[in-house]
Design a protein around this motif. Structure first.
Motif, short mmCIF file in Angstrom:
data_model
loop_
_atom_site.label_atom_id
_atom_site.label_comp_id
_atom_site.label_asym_id
_atom_site.label_seq_id
_atom_site.Cartn_x
_atom_site.Cartn_y
_atom_site.Cartn_z
N SER B 27 0.84 -1.21 0.00
CA SER B 27 0.00 0.00 0.00
C SER B 27 0.87 1.25 0.00
O SER B 27 0.59 2.22 -0.71
N PRO B 56 -1.75 -7.74 -2.77
CA PRO B 56 -3.04 -7.93 -2.13
C PRO B 56 -4.15 -7.67 -3.16
O PRO B 56 -3.96 -6.85 -4.06
N GLY B 57 -5.28 -8.36 -3.01
CA GLY B 57 -6.35 -8.30 -4.01
C GLY B 57 -6.74 -6.90 -4.42
O GLY B 57 -6.90 -6.59 -5.60
N GLY B 58 -6.90 -6.02 -3.44
CA GLY B 58 -7.35 -4.66 -3.76
C GLY B 58 -6.38 -3.94 -4.67
O GLY B 58 -6.78 -3.22 -5.58
N LEU B 59 -5.08 -4.13 -4.46
CA LEU B 59 -4.11 -3.42 -5.28
C LEU B 59 -4.01 -4.00 -6.68
O LEU B 59 -3.64 -3.30 -7.62
N LYS B 60 -4.34 -5.28 -6.82
CA LYS B 60 -4.41 -5.85 -8.16
C LYS B 60 -5.41 -5.05 -8.99
O LYS B 60 -5.19 -4.75 -10.16
N ALA B 61 -6.51 -4.69 -8.33
CA ALA B 61 -7.52 -3.88 -9.01
C ALA B 61 -6.95 -2.51 -9.40
O ALA B 61 -7.26 -1.99 -10.47
N HIS B 62 -6.09 -1.95 -8.55
CA HIS B 62 -5.47 -0.66 -8.89
C HIS B 62 -4.62 -0.82 -10.17
O HIS B 62 -4.61 0.06 -11.02
N LEU B 64 -5.01 -2.99 -12.56
CA LEU B 64 -5.87 -3.12 -13.74
C LEU B 64 -6.52 -1.78 -14.10
O LEU B 64 -6.66 -1.46 -15.28
N ALA B 65 -6.87 -1.01 -13.08
CA ALA B 65 -7.45 0.31 -13.35
C ALA B 65 -6.43 1.21 -14.05
O ALA B 65 -6.77 1.95 -14.97
#
Lengths: 326, 354
Positions: B27, B56-62, B64-65
């Motif tokens: 993070s 961590p899963g949430g940052l994977k989304a970052h 991809l975004a």
């Protein structure tokens, strides 16, 4: 992979996250603990799928947090976060004359400073901006989102059409609030929840106060660029179910107008799509994918325009649209 | 200098550092990267090096975004270059794409994860009026500037006032020189224009050597510190890519730098790049430019996140800003310029009081 990955992890383990830090309801901490987290390593606040690491040295803001976010999972320990936000006094020599507060995302300040008693409103605006500018794995539309009997309803309209007032009324009547400001649509066309305080402006504040005397509100912010603002605390049920998605079932374009009789009209998918593009945060960023999601959305969910003057009429109309009796 | 506790700097110097990161560390890496506009580039590096599954899963989304945003950005840049191309279809001199626009259009490694707001164009000075009038015909107009600012740009600057498109709001910076003509370091822009290389569809770019030298001149003569680390990263990526293809590249670059007038700047930038990114520059370039500038730039180009920014960063920023103004103007013009700005400020204060 979706943003939801992180939240499923957190919601599945309401108080033990499996990643080394525990999440408790914010109001289970005392104000000293909150204060020291805010001025120290940061308070971790879980809003739907988002983990915010929040810092602040503004007492007004620290006082507003347990009211507006008391029911949200949070932690005073170090750990994972999506965005680090600070709502702190603007330093420099201006401070000697008048206190002002700045919103910072990772050290950069996208907005002008504001008065300390607007700090909580500044945080809400800043968070909207943060999501709109970053969460591009969702198609983000300017719309309130609620759910009734498992059916997702989007209230999409320009500012000033009574969208938030209607959303506040609906969630006080037991509809589940997913968002009062932005609809997040993921790649499988699910509406992602991000329940936050509902921002009510000017006359809407007294209206909702009078209709629901037991509703909880945050502090009032006078003389903002949007007039007087007060936030309705998101109902507990919505916060607990924050990470449950909803299937879009209905799109409504509400318009409040003084003394107008109730009028509901069906809108075709093409026109709805044009309206939603106009009200989108990141349609153009998503390119072809944005087009595909949007067209799938308007084909799945029928759209209606809703003109009203009395909130009760609007709620009744929405209830019957939901149950298919329109 | 506080660099020890910066997760970002540790990662940039050695990507293997990622193996030691826990959730909070990841993070912090993303937060620090955001503070210097490197978040998209970090996302691309993690993607390229297959590190995304460690996130961590949430940052994977970052990540991809970021990918979505960068794809959109590069689409928009190419579309805009296309529009400029149509506007300049009758333009007969060389039109050279600079910096970000060139990286994207020519598919250079520095395009990876790089966002920017303006398209920078360079044309020969004698063709400047031509380019401006053709762009104006197609909707790019200079905004409302005071007479003084107009004169500032027209007499002293290396570019004309930014041209903004009426409908799309996009901006072009039209240059006729790579640095201010009044700059105390005489940089030979004419040679750079003459030696530019043709890409396609009437577009040109600076040659490989000048690409890096321009990037260096821009970094060291403009106090845009929030982008300092990103600009250094551009130089690092370009240098690695170009020197990989040609064993003699470093020596050609050194000779060219001296020819253009940027010899000392090359050593300074190389030392900075090496310290942040371990760029494989020749050892004898390092620390050749001793003095106060190196630590000042090292501080200002560091992380700008409140938790891990180096101490005295604000003071270094101010010192470099003073230096930049000094470098840009000869003494006479400097006094006139500052006097005017001072008078304007007092005037504005009086107007506001009334």
């Amino acid at each position: 992979m979706h943003w939801r990955c992180s939240c499923q992890r957190n919601s599945a383990t309401d108080d033990r996250c499996g990643r080394g830090f525990s999440l408790l309801r914010l109001d289970s901490y005392d104000s000293k603990q909150i204060q020291s987290a805010l001025t120290g390593i940061g308070l971790r606040l879980q809003i739907g799928f988002l983990s915010i690491c929040l810092k602040s040295d503004v007492p007004e803001f620290a006082d507003s947090l347990p009211i507006l976010y008391g029911r949200y999972p949070s932690s005073c320990d170090e750990g994972y976060f999506d965005f680090d936000i600070s709502v702190c006094h603007t330093s420099g020599f201006r401070k000697l004359f008048r206190r002002s507060v700045s919103f910072e995302l990772s050290g950069s300040r996208p907005f002008m400073p504001m008065a300390p008693d607007h700090a909580h409103a500044l945080f809400e605006w800043g968070l909207n901006w943060t999501i709109g500018a970053n969460a591009h794995n969702h198609l983000i539309l300017h719309s309130a989102v609620l759910e009734r009997h498992g059916k997702g309803v989007m209230l999409s309209a320009v500012s000033g059409s009574g969208k938030s007032t209607l959303a506040a009324e609906l969630c006080m009547r037991g509809w589940r609030l997913l968002s009062d400001e932005m609809a997040l649509l993921d790649s499988s066309l699910q509406l992602i929840g991000l329940p936050r305080p509902v921002s009510l402006k000017n006359s809407a504040i007294d209206l909702i106060c009078n209709r629901h005397p037991n509703a909880l509100f945050g502090p009032q912010a006078r003389d903002t660029h949007k007039g007087t603002i007060k936030h309705l605390v998101a109902p507990e049920r919505s916060v607990i179910a924050a990470t449950d998605t909803a299937i879009p079932f209905l799109i409504v374009i509400p318009k409040w107008e003084a003394d107008a009789p109730l009028a509901i009209e069906s809108i075709g998918p093409g026109q709805t799509a044009m309206h939603l593009i106009d009200q989108s945060f990141n349609y153009s960023v998503l390119g072809g994918d944005g087009f595909n999601r949007l067209t799938a959305l308007v084909q799945r969910a029928p759209a209606w325009s809703l003109k009203y003057s009395a909130l009760d009429d609007a709620v009744d109309a929405l209830e019957s649209l939901i149950s298919g009796n329109a | 200098m506080g660099t020890h506790n910066s997760v970002l700097l540790a990662f940039l110097a050695n990507h293997k550092e990622a193996e030691n990161l826990d959730d909070a560390g990841w993070s912090k890496l993303f937060a620090e990267a955001r503070s210097v506009d490197l978040n998209h580039r970090i996302a691309c590096i993690l993607q390229q090096e297959g590190l995304i599954d460690r996130l961590p899963g949430g940052l994977k989304a970052h990540v991809l975004a970021s990918e979505v945003e960068m794809a959109a950005f590069q689409r928009d840049v190419l579309r805009e270059i296309n529009a400029i191309e149509r506007a300049l279809s009758c333009f007969e001199s060389r039109r050279i794409l600079l910096k970000g626009a060139a990286y994207v259009y020519c598919n250079l490694p520095a395009k990876v994860g790089r966002a920017f707001s303006d398209i920078d164009l360079l044309v020969p000075k004698m063709a400047l009026a031509d380019a401006e009038s053709q762009l104006m015909c197609h909707g790019w107009l200079a905004g409302n500037l005071s007479d003084y600012d107009q004169r500032y740009y027209r007499t002293w600057s290396h570019e004309i006032p930014p041209l903004t498109h009426l409908q799309r709001g996009t901006t072009i910076d039209l240059h006729h020189s790579l640095v201010m003509p009044t700059c105390r370091i005489p940089v030979d822009s004419v040679v750079m224009i003459d030696d530019a290389i043709r890409v396609r569809d009437g577009w040109w770019r600076l040659n490989d050597l000048d690409l890096i030298l321009h990037s260096i001149a821009h970094l060291l003569l403009n106090s845009e510190f929030t982008h300092g680390l990103r600009d250094l990263s551009d130089i690092d990526l370009l240098y690695r890519h170009l020197s990989d293809q040609d064993a003699k590249f470093a020596y050609q670059l050194e000779a060219r730098a001296h020819r253009i007038g940027l010899g000392n700047f090359l050593y300074l930038a190389a030392t900075l790049c090496c310290s942040f990114f371990r760029t494989p520059v020749p050892d004898d370039w390092l620390n050749k430019s001793a003095g106060i500038l190196l630590p000042l730039f090292k501080t200002s180009c560091g992380v700008r996140h409140p938790n891990s920014r180096p101490g005295f960063q604000e003071m270094a920023d101010i010192a470099l800003m003073v230096r930049e103004v000094f470098m840009r103007f000869p003494f006479g013009i400097l006094i006139r310029h500052l006097a005017h700005k001072f008078l304007m400020t007092t005037k504005t204060v009086e107007v506001t009081k009334n």
